[in-house]
Design an enzyme around this catalytic site. Structure first.
Site, PDB file in Angstrom:
ATOM      1  N   TYR A 144       0.855  -1.186   0.000  1.00 35.04           N
ATOM      2  CA  TYR A 144       0.000   0.000   0.000  1.00 35.04           C
ATOM      3  C   TYR A 144       0.884   1.227   0.000  1.00 35.04           C
ATOM      4  CZ  TYR A 144      -3.419   3.454   1.688  1.00 35.04           C
ATOM      5  OH  TYR A 144      -4.229   4.558   1.829  1.00 35.04           O
ATOM      6  N   ASP A 239       9.213   2.919  -0.157  1.00 35.21           N
ATOM      7  CA  ASP A 239       8.166   3.538   0.639  1.00 35.21           C
ATOM      8  C   ASP A 239       8.403   3.120   2.084  1.00 35.21           C
ATOM      9  OD1 ASP A 239       5.959   4.340   1.994  1.00 35.21           O
ATOM     10  OD2 ASP A 239       4.493   3.553   0.554  1.00 35.21           O
ATOM     11  N   LYS A 267       4.105   8.955   8.878  1.00 34.53           N
ATOM     12  CA  LYS A 267       3.865   8.370  10.205  1.00 34.53           C
ATOM     13  C   LYS A 267       4.847   8.886  11.272  1.00 34.53           C
ATOM     14  CE  LYS A 267       0.894   4.930   8.355  1.00 34.53           C
ATOM     15  NZ  LYS A 267       0.872   4.175   7.141  1.00 34.53           N
TER      16      LYS A 267
HETATM   17  C1  LIG Z   1       0.238   4.660   5.781  1.00 34.36           C
HETATM   18  C2  LIG Z   1       1.016   4.422   4.549  1.00 34.36           C
HETATM   19  C3  LIG Z   1       0.983   5.318   3.468  1.00 34.36           C
HETATM   20  C4  LIG Z   1       0.026   6.478   3.411  1.00 34.36           C
HETATM   21  O1  LIG Z   1       0.265   7.422   4.388  1.00 34.36           O
HETATM   22  P1  LIG Z   1      -0.940   8.431   4.790  1.00 34.36           P
HETATM   23  O2  LIG Z   1      -0.297   9.377   5.743  1.00 34.36           O
HETATM   24  O3  LIG Z   1      -2.000   7.573   5.387  1.00 34.36           O
HETATM   25  O4  LIG Z   1      -1.391   9.087   3.549  1.00 34.36           O
HETATM   26  C5  LIG Z   1       1.839   5.090   2.413  1.00 34.36           C
HETATM   27  N1  LIG Z   1       2.682   4.052   2.410  1.00 34.36           N
HETATM   28  C6  LIG Z   1       2.724   3.168   3.424  1.00 34.36           C
HETATM   29  C7  LIG Z   1       3.706   2.053   3.369  1.00 34.36           C
HETATM   30  C8  LIG Z   1       1.881   3.306   4.509  1.00 34.36           C
HETATM   31  O5  LIG Z   1       1.893   2.406   5.484  1.00 34.36           O
END
Ligand SMILES: *Cc1c(COP(=O)(O)O)cnc(C)c1O
Length: 432
Positions: A144, A239, A267
């Site tokens: 994701y 990511d 995060k």
């Molecule tokens: C949570 C998450 C996102 C998206 O971040 P948001 O602040 O919710 O937009 C993107 N990549 C990964 C791996 C994530 O866990």
């Protein structure tokens, strides 16, 4: 345990907010419940609107690695707020944050702040396309990367929980250039790169997949992606929105010793406030406006409250021994849960990397999205509900992670494992 107030609050919320929640992952439908509503939190403890308390393993989905309302973070935000909440004009806080990130994350030479992980990945993709002049991107099933159009293909997390492949509202033309391949299968990536490598702008990957449950990279997978990107002139994007500052001070790239060209963060970097960031090699980052011609902007980017909370959190994480402590807490919990599953004769595959982990209700190896989906989600639902009654808050989906924080002490972990032993016995009675 009663959730009368939560139930009422949820019904009220549903009148005004689609599905009653501002992010689908907060819904507890997949575990057969309504969400509980939170009144306050501190350390690793949550208190709901019915006065129940829980040991929290969601930590706002990862950001709260130092625990809820840590005094240093609260003080930093309070002090910042007194000086103004936003200017839209540069501050020295933003430079401090950029320096701190570059100092901590091995591959990053420059960084741009945004306000969410989604923004970070969207911008990183645009940058990679602008930098290479190519269109195609490769992602992996079950990873994701936020909800940006071109990345919402075979993505994990809430999309997997709800069992939908993608999303209406995203035209086919938009995802035509997105190739989604099985995670951990390097041969598949090699085949595609041999055919289409000269058209591929970027490979984007969660270096430890943490949105289909937790699936670590097989040895050689990340190294292989690095080599393929080098061979074909594509940008490698890690990511690290979850793994950054969690698996090591320098994230998964430090832990696994593989350096991407561009890193996405989110995060933890916001310490509980809305923040994201992306950065990498100077040469690539200088393509961003106004230094270069790839456009990306944000009214609240680098917001002083967010920078203050993030910096306070990163300072706490820069103290000696922090990652050893997180490792030990993660290990202790994962081993305790595994042992409890064994004792209850409930099949469970436990994955853990540092303070990030997940127990899959299956006895077959989980290496990719396909194998993760074989987990018994009904068993997870029973486990979730029983743990909730025991005063332990887990993610309301099998396809998410547990997050251990510095605020979890041995006594909390012991209570969790004891609760799991009872909960898993009930899972056994009901399902196996
Ligand atoms: C949570 C998450 C996102 C998206 O971040 P948001 O602040 O919710 O937009 C993107 N990549 C990964 C791996 C994530 O866990």
């Amino acid at each position: 345990m009663e959730w009368e107030n939560s139930k009422q609050l949820y019904e009220e919320a549903c009148r005004w907010i689609p599905g009653g929640v501002n992010s689908p992952v907060r819904s507890a439908r997949a575990v057969g419940m309504h969400p509980i509503f939170i009144k306050e939190a501190g350390g690793c403890r949550l208190v709901d609107e019915d006065g129940n308390t829980y040991i929290d393993y969601v930590g706002s989905w990862g950001p709260l690695i130092v625990g809820h309302s840590h005094p240093c973070v609260v003080e930093a935000v309070r002090k910042a707020a007194e000086r103004g909440t936003s200017y839209g004009i540069p501050t020295r806080l933003e430079t401090s944050m950029a320096q701190k990130v570059v100092e901590m994350v091995p591959s990053m030479e420059m960084v741009r702040m945004v306000s969410s992980g989604t923004e970070a990945t969207m911008s990183a993709i645009r940058l990679a396309r602008g930098y290479t002049g190519r269109k195609k991107i490769i992602k992996f099933n079950g990873c994701y990367h936020g909800h940006g159009d071109c990345l919402l293909v075979q993505s994990g997390s809430g999309v997997a929980t709800l069992g939908i492949p993608g999303s209406p509202g995203i035209p086919e033309e938009i995802v035509r250039h997105t190739l989604s391949l099985p995670y951990n299968h390097l041969d598949g990536v090699r085949d595609v790169m041999e055919r289409l490598g000269s058209e591929v702008a970027a490979i984007i990957v969660e270096p430890v997949a943490a949105n289909m449950g937790v699936v670590p990279p097989r040895p050689g997978f990340l190294e292989g992606l690095r080599q393929l990107c080098d061979a074909h002139g594509a940008v490698l994007i890690f990511d690290e929105v979850i793994t950054g500052f969690r698996l090591a001070a320098g994230g998964a790239q430090e832990r696994f010793g593989v350096l991407p060209d561009v890193t996405c963060l989110g995060k933890i970097i916001g310490g509980g406030l809305p923040v994201g960031a992306y950065g990498g090699k100077r040469e690539i980052m200088l393509k961003m406006a106004p230094a270069g011609d790839v456009y990306q902007a944000g009214t609240l980017s680098g917001n002083p409250l967010a920078m203050s909370a993030g910096l306070a959190t990163l300072e706490l994480l820069s103290q000696g021994g922090v990652y050893d402590a997180l490792e030990e807490k993660g290990r202790y919990l994962a081993e305790g849960l595994s042992g409890a599953a064994k004792a209850a004769e409930v099949p469970m595959v436990m994955h853990r990397v540092g303070s990030l982990g997940c127990g899959f209700f299956t006895n077959e190896p989980v290496v990719d999205f396909e194998s993760a989906l074989k987990s018994n989600t009904r068993a997870y639902a029973v486990f979730f509900q029983e743990m909730l009654k025991e005063g332990v808050y887990l993610a309301p989906s099998q396809f998410e992670a547990f997050f251990v924080s510095l605020a979890h002490e041995k006594s909390h972990l012991d209570r969790t494992v004891d609760a799991a032993a009872r909960a898993l016995r009930r899972v056994k009675e009901e399902l196996y």
